[in-house]
Scaffold this active site. Sequence first.
Site, PDB file in Angstrom:
ATOM      1  N   ARG A   1      -1.943 -85.728 -28.395  1.00 51.22           N
ATOM      2  CA  ARG A   1      -1.869 -87.191 -28.504  1.00 51.22           C
ATOM      3  C   ARG A   1      -3.083 -87.795 -29.209  1.00 51.22           C
ATOM      4  NH1 ARG A   1       1.592 -90.041 -24.783  1.00 51.22           N
ATOM      5  NH2 ARG A   1       3.522 -88.885 -24.881  1.00 51.22           N
TER       6      ARG A   1
ATOM      7  N   GLU B   1     -15.636 -57.463 -26.916  1.00 49.67           N
ATOM      8  CA  GLU B   1     -14.573 -57.944 -26.034  1.00 49.67           C
ATOM      9  C   GLU B   1     -13.300 -57.231 -26.476  1.00 49.67           C
ATOM     10  OE1 GLU B   1     -14.229 -62.145 -25.175  1.00 49.67           O
ATOM     11  OE2 GLU B   1     -12.048 -62.006 -25.050  1.00 49.67           O
TER      12      GLU B   1
ATOM     13  N   ARG C   1      -7.798 -77.261 -34.106  1.00 43.58           N
ATOM     14  CA  ARG C   1      -6.503 -77.618 -33.495  1.00 43.58           C
ATOM     15  C   ARG C   1      -6.644 -77.974 -32.017  1.00 43.58           C
ATOM     16  NH1 ARG C   1      -3.367 -71.866 -33.614  1.00 43.58           N
ATOM     17  NH2 ARG C   1      -3.931 -72.028 -35.793  1.00 43.58           N
ATOM     18  N   HIS C   2      -7.698 -77.471 -31.368  1.00 42.52           N
ATOM     19  CA  HIS C   2      -7.884 -77.855 -29.966  1.00 42.52           C
ATOM     20  C   HIS C   2      -9.326 -78.289 -29.689  1.00 42.52           C
ATOM     21  CE1 HIS C   2      -8.819 -73.583 -29.834  1.00 42.52           C
ATOM     22  NE2 HIS C   2      -7.571 -73.184 -29.692  1.00 42.52           N
TER      23      HIS C   2
ATOM     24  N   ASP D   1      -9.660 -73.910 -23.892  1.00 38.56           N
ATOM     25  CA  ASP D   1      -9.040 -74.384 -25.146  1.00 38.56           C
ATOM     26  C   ASP D   1      -7.796 -75.232 -24.895  1.00 38.56           C
ATOM     27  OD1 ASP D   1     -10.869 -72.795 -26.406  1.00 38.56           O
ATOM     28  OD2 ASP D   1      -9.424 -71.366 -27.213  1.00 38.56           O
ATOM     29  N   HIS D   2      -6.976 -74.797 -23.938  1.00 41.47           N
ATOM     30  CA  HIS D   2      -5.667 -75.450 -23.816  1.00 41.47           C
ATOM     31  C   HIS D   2      -5.705 -76.776 -23.072  1.00 41.47           C
ATOM     32  CE1 HIS D   2      -3.864 -72.465 -26.191  1.00 41.47           C
ATOM     33  NE2 HIS D   2      -4.429 -71.524 -25.455  1.00 41.47           N
TER      34      HIS D   2
ATOM     35  N   HIS E   1      -7.466 -61.830 -23.559  1.00 44.17           N
ATOM     36  CA  HIS E   1      -6.341 -62.309 -24.363  1.00 44.17           C
ATOM     37  C   HIS E   1      -5.015 -61.941 -23.694  1.00 44.17           C
ATOM     38  CE1 HIS E   1      -4.887 -64.397 -27.882  1.00 44.17           C
ATOM     39  NE2 HIS E   1      -3.793 -63.702 -27.665  1.00 44.17           N
ATOM     40  N   GLY E   2      -4.300 -62.980 -23.329  1.00 40.58           N
ATOM     41  CA  GLY E   2      -2.964 -62.797 -22.759  1.00 40.58           C
ATOM     42  C   GLY E   2      -2.962 -62.285 -21.327  1.00 40.58           C
TER      43      GLY E   2
ATOM     44  N   GLU F   1     -16.528 -68.863 -29.022  1.00 39.59           N
ATOM     45  CA  GLU F   1     -15.731 -67.982 -29.879  1.00 39.59           C
ATOM     46  C   GLU F   1     -15.605 -68.662 -31.239  1.00 39.59           C
ATOM     47  OE1 GLU F   1     -12.729 -65.747 -26.811  1.00 39.59           O
ATOM     48  OE2 GLU F   1     -11.992 -67.530 -27.848  1.00 39.59           O
TER      49      GLU F   1
ATOM     50  N   THR G   1      -1.740 -67.920 -32.039  1.00 38.77           N
ATOM     51  CA  THR G   1      -2.938 -67.543 -31.302  1.00 38.77           C
ATOM     52  C   THR G   1      -3.516 -66.288 -31.967  1.00 38.77           C
ATOM     53  OG1 THR G   1      -3.853 -67.095 -29.103  1.00 38.77           O
ATOM     54  CG2 THR G   1      -1.683 -66.143 -29.581  1.00 38.77           C
ATOM     55  N   THR G   2      -4.700 -65.892 -31.546  1.00 36.40           N
ATOM     56  CA  THR G   2      -5.394 -64.756 -32.174  1.00 36.40           C
ATOM     57  C   THR G   2      -4.514 -63.509 -32.145  1.00 36.40           C
ATOM     58  OG1 THR G   2      -7.366 -65.747 -31.227  1.00 36.40           O
ATOM     59  CG2 THR G   2      -7.607 -63.559 -32.197  1.00 36.40           C
TER      60      THR G   2
ATOM     61  N   HIS H   1     -13.024 -71.739 -28.037  1.00 36.60           N
ATOM     62  CA  HIS H   1     -12.828 -71.222 -29.386  1.00 36.60           C
ATOM     63  C   HIS H   1     -12.802 -72.423 -30.317  1.00 36.60           C
ATOM     64  CE1 HIS H   1     -10.095 -68.544 -32.149  1.00 36.60           C
ATOM     65  NE2 HIS H   1     -11.125 -69.051 -32.790  1.00 36.60           N
TER      66      HIS H   1
ATOM     67  N   ARG I   1     -11.972 -73.484 -33.440  1.00 37.99           N
ATOM     68  CA  ARG I   1     -11.237 -72.992 -34.620  1.00 37.99           C
ATOM     69  C   ARG I   1     -11.597 -73.803 -35.863  1.00 37.99           C
ATOM     70  NH1 ARG I   1      -6.653 -69.735 -34.739  1.00 37.99           N
ATOM     71  NH2 ARG I   1      -6.231 -68.721 -32.747  1.00 37.99           N
TER      72      ARG I   1
ATOM     73  N   GLY J   1      -7.640 -67.809 -20.274  1.00 37.75           N
ATOM     74  CA  GLY J   1      -7.406 -69.233 -20.480  1.00 37.75           C
ATOM     75  C   GLY J   1      -5.992 -69.679 -20.226  1.00 37.75           C
ATOM     76  N   HIS J   2      -5.071 -69.233 -21.065  1.00 36.87           N
ATOM     77  CA  HIS J   2      -3.741 -69.837 -21.087  1.00 36.87           C
ATOM     78  C   HIS J   2      -3.055 -69.800 -19.729  1.00 36.87           C
ATOM     79  CE1 HIS J   2       0.548 -70.228 -22.118  1.00 36.87           C
ATOM     80  NE2 HIS J   2       0.085 -71.122 -22.955  1.00 36.87           N
TER      81      HIS J   2
ATOM     82  N   ASN K   1     -11.439 -69.843 -20.206  1.00 29.18           N
ATOM     83  CA  ASN K   1     -11.243 -70.428 -21.531  1.00 29.18           C
ATOM     84  C   ASN K   1     -10.496 -71.752 -21.363  1.00 29.18           C
ATOM     85  OD1 ASN K   1      -9.901 -71.172 -23.986  1.00 29.18           O
ATOM     86  ND2 ASN K   1     -10.371 -69.158 -24.809  1.00 29.18           N
TER      87      ASN K   1
HETATM   88  C1  DXP Z   1     -10.051 -64.776 -29.364  1.00 33.36           C
HETATM   89  C2  DXP Z   1      -9.163 -65.134 -28.275  1.00 33.36           C
HETATM   90  O1  DXP Z   1      -8.450 -64.348 -27.777  1.00 33.36           O
HETATM   91  C3  DXP Z   1      -9.190 -66.514 -27.792  1.00 33.36           C
HETATM   92  O2  DXP Z   1      -9.729 -67.346 -28.746  1.00 33.36           O
HETATM   93  C4  DXP Z   1      -7.906 -67.073 -27.362  1.00 33.36           C
HETATM   94  O3  DXP Z   1      -6.924 -66.594 -28.202  1.00 33.36           O
HETATM   95  C5  DXP Z   1      -7.923 -68.547 -27.359  1.00 33.36           C
HETATM   96  O4  DXP Z   1      -7.863 -69.056 -28.648  1.00 33.36           O
HETATM   97  P1  DXP Z   1      -6.525 -69.773 -29.098  1.00 33.36           P
HETATM   98  O5  DXP Z   1      -6.092 -70.559 -27.938  1.00 33.36           O
HETATM   99  O6  DXP Z   1      -6.894 -70.625 -30.258  1.00 33.36           O
HETATM  100  O7  DXP Z   1      -5.554 -68.714 -29.461  1.00 33.36           O
HETATM  101  N1  LIG Z   2     -10.907 -64.200 -25.634  1.00 33.19           N
HETATM  102  C1  LIG Z   2      -9.762 -64.406 -24.827  1.00 33.19           C
HETATM  103  C2  LIG Z   2      -9.774 -65.745 -24.247  1.00 33.19           C
HETATM  104  O1  LIG Z   2     -10.743 -66.461 -24.343  1.00 33.19           O
HETATM  105  C3  LIG Z   2      -8.620 -66.244 -23.465  1.00 33.19           C
HETATM  106  O2  LIG Z   2      -7.402 -65.893 -24.025  1.00 33.19           O
HETATM  107  P1  LIG Z   2      -6.058 -66.390 -23.303  1.00 33.19           P
HETATM  108  O3  LIG Z   2      -6.163 -66.079 -21.839  1.00 33.19           O
HETATM  109  O4  LIG Z   2      -5.970 -67.891 -23.505  1.00 33.19           O
HETATM  110  O5  LIG Z   2      -4.980 -65.616 -23.984  1.00 33.19           O
END
Ligand code: DXP
Ligand SMILES: NCC(=O)COP(=O)(O)O
Length: 245
Positions: free
Chosen positions: A18, A151, A49-50, A9-10, A191-192, A70, A100-101, A43, A45, A213-214, A7
């Site tokens: 910026r 998921e 936001r990202h 997103d970040h 997630h997480g 997503e 976050t979700t 994702h 959104r 992702g994160h 993922n």
């Molecule tokens: C659904 C989910 O778990 C992911 O979308 C993850 O949360 C990343 O999205 P955000 O970074 O916007 O929370």
């Molecule tokens: N659906 C979960 C995802 O895409 C990644 O979540 P995270 O690792 O950023 O919490």
Amino acid sequence: MPTLGVNIDHIATIRQARRTVEPDPVAAAVLAELAGADGITVHLREDRRHIQDRDVLLLRQTVRSHLNLEMAATDEMLGIALNIKPDYVTLVPEKREEVTTEGGLDIVGQIARIGEIVDKLQSVGIPVSLFIDAQPAQIEASVKVKAQFIELHTGQYAEAKNETNRQQELAILAKGCEQAIKAGLRVNAGHGLTYWNVYPVAALPGMEELNIGHTIISRAALVGIERAVREMKQAITVNSNHNLD
Ligand SMILES: CC(=O)[C@@H](O)[C@H](O)COP(=O)(O)O
Ligand SMILES: NCC(=O)COP(=O)(O)O
């Protein structure tokens, strides 16, 4: 062992801080794939936001593995998905005020609406995954709306306060995974998840893909900082166009 959907997103979160052009999630996706990512997850959104619409459009053209979009179960997002045709869509819950979700999608409570969106996506060949908590009723409802995938939301497992609680949450995920597979669903999770907690989830029998992702983007920032600083020192010292790859 499951495959890895990265993922990104970040990467976009840093760019949007910026409102500039770097770092580009499209470039991040290429590098993630070169490093072995089996899929790319974004994702889009509603509040943008990202990830931006432009990112999804370009990723559709550049991702060589598979693109998992997503999105919330809204008409706007449905229109975007039907237009872009990602390799699959994961329907997720969304709240503007959340960081976050926060939980899984409530399929039971909106079964007609989710069923309609699943039908529309699948009628044009887009497989659908539902991001849900590992609750028996939500899994049954996911079967009823004919989703191909679920998921499992691993947030509660990831946030467990102690080992006993973590094992309890893992057992819930294991049970959910087993129930879903018996009912004919394919199972992903995410997630997480982090480098420290991922293995027990990865080892669940039948788990197909983990979306993470994160923790990966966080680690990339740290393991990349040394090179990034060295390159800036070079750019300051040498009066030439710095040739970054
Ligand atoms: C659904 C989910 O778990 C992911 O979308 C993850 O949360 C990343 O999205 P955000 O970074 O916007 O929370
Ligand atoms: N659906 C979960 C995802 O895409 C990644 O979540 P995270 O690792 O950023 O919490």
